[in-house]
Design a protein around this motif. Structure first.
Motif, short mmCIF file in Angstrom:
data_model
loop_
_atom_site.label_atom_id
_atom_site.label_comp_id
_atom_site.label_asym_id
_atom_site.label_seq_id
_atom_site.Cartn_x
_atom_site.Cartn_y
_atom_site.Cartn_z
N ALA A 187 0.83 -1.20 0.00
CA ALA A 187 0.00 0.00 0.00
C ALA A 187 0.87 1.26 0.00
O ALA A 187 0.58 2.23 -0.71
N PHE A 188 1.96 1.24 0.77
CA PHE A 188 2.86 2.39 0.83
C PHE A 188 3.51 2.63 -0.54
O PHE A 188 3.58 3.77 -1.03
N HIS A 189 3.96 1.55 -1.18
CA HIS A 189 4.60 1.68 -2.49
C HIS A 189 3.64 2.25 -3.51
O HIS A 189 4.01 3.08 -4.36
N ASN A 190 2.36 1.84 -3.45
CA ASN A 190 1.37 2.37 -4.39
C ASN A 190 1.16 3.86 -4.19
O ASN A 190 1.05 4.63 -5.16
N VAL A 191 1.10 4.30 -2.95
CA VAL A 191 0.94 5.74 -2.66
C VAL A 191 2.15 6.51 -3.17
O VAL A 191 2.02 7.62 -3.71
N MET A 192 3.33 5.93 -3.02
CA MET A 192 4.54 6.64 -3.43
C MET A 192 4.62 6.83 -4.94
O MET A 192 5.31 7.74 -5.41
N GLN A 193 3.91 6.01 -5.70
CA GLN A 193 3.88 6.24 -7.15
C GLN A 193 3.16 7.55 -7.47
O GLN A 193 3.56 8.29 -8.38
N ASP A 194 2.12 7.85 -6.70
CA ASP A 194 1.45 9.14 -6.87
C ASP A 194 2.30 10.28 -6.33
O ASP A 194 2.31 11.38 -6.90
N VAL A 195 3.02 10.02 -5.25
CA VAL A 195 3.93 11.04 -4.72
C VAL A 195 5.00 11.37 -5.75
O VAL A 195 5.39 12.54 -5.93
N GLN A 196 5.49 10.35 -6.46
CA GLN A 196 6.49 10.59 -7.50
C GLN A 196 5.99 11.59 -8.54
O GLN A 196 6.68 12.54 -8.89
N LEU A 197 4.76 11.39 -9.05
CA LEU A 197 4.21 12.31 -10.03
C LEU A 197 4.08 13.71 -9.45
O LEU A 197 4.36 14.71 -10.13
N SER A 198 3.66 13.79 -8.20
CA SER A 198 3.52 15.10 -7.56
C SER A 198 4.86 15.83 -7.45
O SER A 198 4.97 17.01 -7.78
N GLU A 258 -2.35 17.70 -3.05
CA GLU A 258 -1.01 17.11 -3.09
C GLU A 258 -0.41 17.08 -1.69
O GLU A 258 0.26 16.10 -1.32
N ARG A 259 -0.62 18.14 -0.93
CA ARG A 259 -0.14 18.11 0.47
C ARG A 259 -0.81 16.98 1.24
O ARG A 259 -0.17 16.31 2.07
N ALA A 260 -2.10 16.77 0.98
CA ALA A 260 -2.80 15.67 1.65
C ALA A 260 -2.20 14.33 1.23
O ALA A 260 -2.08 13.40 2.04
N LEU A 261 -1.79 14.21 -0.05
CA LEU A 261 -1.15 12.99 -0.53
C LEU A 261 0.18 12.77 0.19
O LEU A 261 0.49 11.65 0.62
N HIS A 262 0.98 13.84 0.32
CA HIS A 262 2.26 13.70 1.02
C HIS A 262 2.04 13.29 2.48
O HIS A 262 2.78 12.46 3.02
N GLN A 263 1.00 13.86 3.11
CA GLN A 263 0.71 13.50 4.49
C GLN A 263 0.24 12.05 4.59
O GLN A 263 0.57 11.34 5.56
N ARG A 264 -0.47 11.60 3.57
CA ARG A 264 -0.91 10.20 3.55
C ARG A 264 0.28 9.26 3.51
O ARG A 264 0.28 8.20 4.16
N ALA A 265 1.33 9.63 2.76
CA ALA A 265 2.54 8.82 2.74
C ALA A 265 3.20 8.81 4.11
O ALA A 265 3.67 7.77 4.59
N MET A 266 3.24 9.98 4.73
CA MET A 266 3.88 10.07 6.06
C MET A 266 3.10 9.31 7.12
O MET A 266 3.67 8.86 8.12
N ASP A 267 1.78 9.15 6.92
CA ASP A 267 0.97 8.43 7.91
C ASP A 267 1.35 6.95 7.99
O ASP A 267 1.01 6.29 8.99
N PHE A 268 2.02 6.43 6.97
CA PHE A 268 2.49 5.05 7.03
C PHE A 268 3.67 4.90 7.99
O PHE A 268 4.01 3.78 8.39
N HIS A 269 4.32 6.01 8.33
CA HIS A 269 5.53 5.96 9.15
C HIS A 269 5.23 5.41 10.53
O HIS A 269 4.26 5.79 11.19
#
Length: 561
Positions: free
Chosen positions: A451-462, A506-517
């Protein structure tokens, strides 16, 4: 739920709401006159070409000469609109078009116009309007509130198509009564009201924390944003296809009037007026269409309706039937173009709005320009009727694109997020220091790895569409919970721009990635200068070149990457 997000953003006040705002109303009325002049000149130019040559190729090239500049210079024009005062850019562009129209009027009056001079003058006028378009369209959001932006976009389309309804008919009368020179002069005169309104507009520019980008870097930033935005890429592709296939109507209209209807300049003007009238009807119903249909369904319906209308134009030899078909074609064309335009405007953040709209202009105008050339060549080889029937057939097939490139759902405009505090800086930097390397370490439970890797693909585009390059994500082979995101920015200033360009989503997307931490410690962020030799004084008496440079940034810690 399909299309619910799109439908929720329809302005409750209706299509006329933006006209309540004084500056928009003044510019809209003046642009209506300018569009009227442009359409009058178009009639004069197309008809003058039919009088100078029997080649369908050269007649169709009039439309290409007017539209090709938009495809060629739209991205630099969009970058200029984003970098500079959009009001000044619009004024300069009007001067260019006014000059082209004036020169064409004088040469026509002197009897010195040749097909080559006519095409060159149309190219100059088109170049001015290509520069004008992104500055004008991206400034609409400064003239009206965000909730009325879709209606404002539709009204700008109505402005052009009201002119298309009456301009060609007026142009036909002017050409029949006073010749093409009068049509060219009318266009030059009708630029003056718009120039006056823009000159009197006191637009306020918010001060920028950072110096503006250079033109080449701004163009690259715009291309990078669009190439990393799947929704905008889809809209632009569908726009280009629609322009190529549907451009047959405007490109071959003089030949429809002359060869299929056996008419003259006045018949040509009336036929274009019918197309424009249909476009006004389509624009007036854009809100209702968006309320009742998803973007994909609406675009498919427009393509099928326009395909049927083009087939009817090809087979009809009666002016009344042809005019009726043109009304349907105009409504379908306007609805499709407005849907594409709204999709781009609401998908692009403010910092790249001009460049995104420039790409849209390049797609629609480039499609029309290339299509006009192709339809002219096909007409020379097989005749007007066959060319239009081929266009209709391809338009019928175009909805199949939706199977691969489905129109994205469009909601409210994604607003810019708040400005982040600047990161802590203890190393002496200049704005040109770089490249900057950013590393972000996440500790993610192994059960959440996929799930984290999938979110990071969107983070990459951002990250990439906002200015980063060389992005990667890595996982520690000795510690599988440890992930490292890494990317580069060319300079310190580029990093500061990239850091504050993300929108709220996009900020919400970045926060979503950080929520996996996982763990009590926050995500670890490192910001490093990749080529540190410029920050090192090799001798004690070496002058510190950075000491005298004042950066418009603070050195307080804060904010994510």
């Amino acid at each position: 739920m399909t299309g619910q997000l799109e439908r929720s953003t329809i302005a409750a006040d209706g299509i006329t709401a933006p006209l309540r705002h004084t500056i928009f109303r003044r510019i809209w009325l003046a642009s209506l006159l300018s569009n009227l002049g442009l359409l009058i000149q178009g009639v004069g130019a197309a008809w003058a070409m039919t009088q100078m040559t029997a080649s369908a190729d050269k007649v169709a090239l009039v439309q290409t000469a007017l539209m090709l500049p938009v495809m060629l210079i739209s991205m630099p024009a969009g970058a200029i609109a984003d970098m500079h005062d959009r009001r000044i850019v619009a004024l300069i562009s009007l001067v260019i078009s006014f000059t082209g129209a004036t020169v064409l009027s004088v040469l026509s009056w002197l009897g010195r116009v040749t097909p080559e001079i006519l095409l060159a003058s149309c190219f100059v006028v088109g170049s001015g309007m290509a520069l004008f378009g992104p500055a004008w369209q991206s400034s609409v959001s400064e003239q009206v509130p965000a909730e009325t932006l879709p209606s404002a976009v539709a009204l700008n389309g109505i402005s052009y198509n009201i002119a298309r309804s009456f301009g060609p008919a007026i142009g036909g009368v002017i050409v029949a009564g006073a010749g093409a020179v009068a049509a060219f002069a009318a266009n030059a005169i009708l630029y003056i009201p718009l120039f006056t309104v823009l000159f009197l507009w006191r637009r306020t520019m918010p001060p920028s924390r950072l110096p503006r980008e250079r033109l080449n870097r701004a163009i690259v930033s715009g291309v990078r944003y669009i190439s990393n935005s799947p929704s905008i890429r889809i809209v632009l592709t569908r726009t280009l296809v629609t322009g190529v296939l549907g451009g047959s109507v405007s490109a071959l209209m003089p030949l429809v009037a002359r060869d299929l209807l056996n008419g003259g300049a006045q018949t040509y003007g009336i036929m274009l007026g019918a197309f424009g009238m249909g476009a006004v009807i389509g624009a007036l119903n854009i809100a209702e269409v968006r309320k009742r249909m998803t973007g994909e369904a609406a675009v498919r319906a427009c393509a099928l309706s326009m395909g049927g209308a083009i087939a009817a134009i090809a087979l009809s030899h009666q002016p009344v039937l042809t005019a009726a078909a043109l009304v349907v074609a105009g409504a379908s064309w306007m609805l499709a173009v407005a849907l594409f335009n709204i999709g781009v405007q609401l998908s692009a953040p403010r910092w790249v709005a001009g460049r995104s709209l420039a790409a849209f202009q390049a797609a629609i105008s480039g499609g029309i320009a290339l299509g006009s050339w192709g339809w002219g060549r096909l007409t020379d080889a097989a005749g007007v009727e066959i060319a239009l029937l081929v266009s209709a057939g391809l338009m019928f097939l175009s909805p199949l694109l939706g199977l691969l490139l489905r129109m994205p759902r469009v909601g409210a405009r994604d607003e810019d997020a708040e400005v982040l505090a600047d990161p802590e800086v203890r190393l002496a930097l200049t704005g040109r220091s770089g490249p900057l390397v950013v590393e972000i370490e996440y500790r993610v439970p192994q059960d959440n790895a996929r799930a984290f890797h999938n979110v990071m693909q969107d983070v990459q585009l951002s990250r990439q569409r906002n200015g980063a390059y060389g992005w990667s994500i890595a996982r520690d082979i000795a510690d599988p919970e440890l992930w490292t995101e890494r990317y580069h920015c060319p300079t310190w200033f580029d990093y500061l721009r990239q850091r504050n360009r993300p929108t709220q989503s996009e900020r919400a997307l970045h926060q979503r990635a950080m929520d996996f931490h996982l763990g009590p410690d926050p995500v670890r962020i490192r910001r490093m200068l990749e080529r540190p030799f410029g920050s090192v004084r090799w001798k004690d008496d070496t002058p510190d070149r950075a000491a005298g440079e004042v950066l418009p940034v603070a050195t307080t810690a804060g904010g994510p990457a």
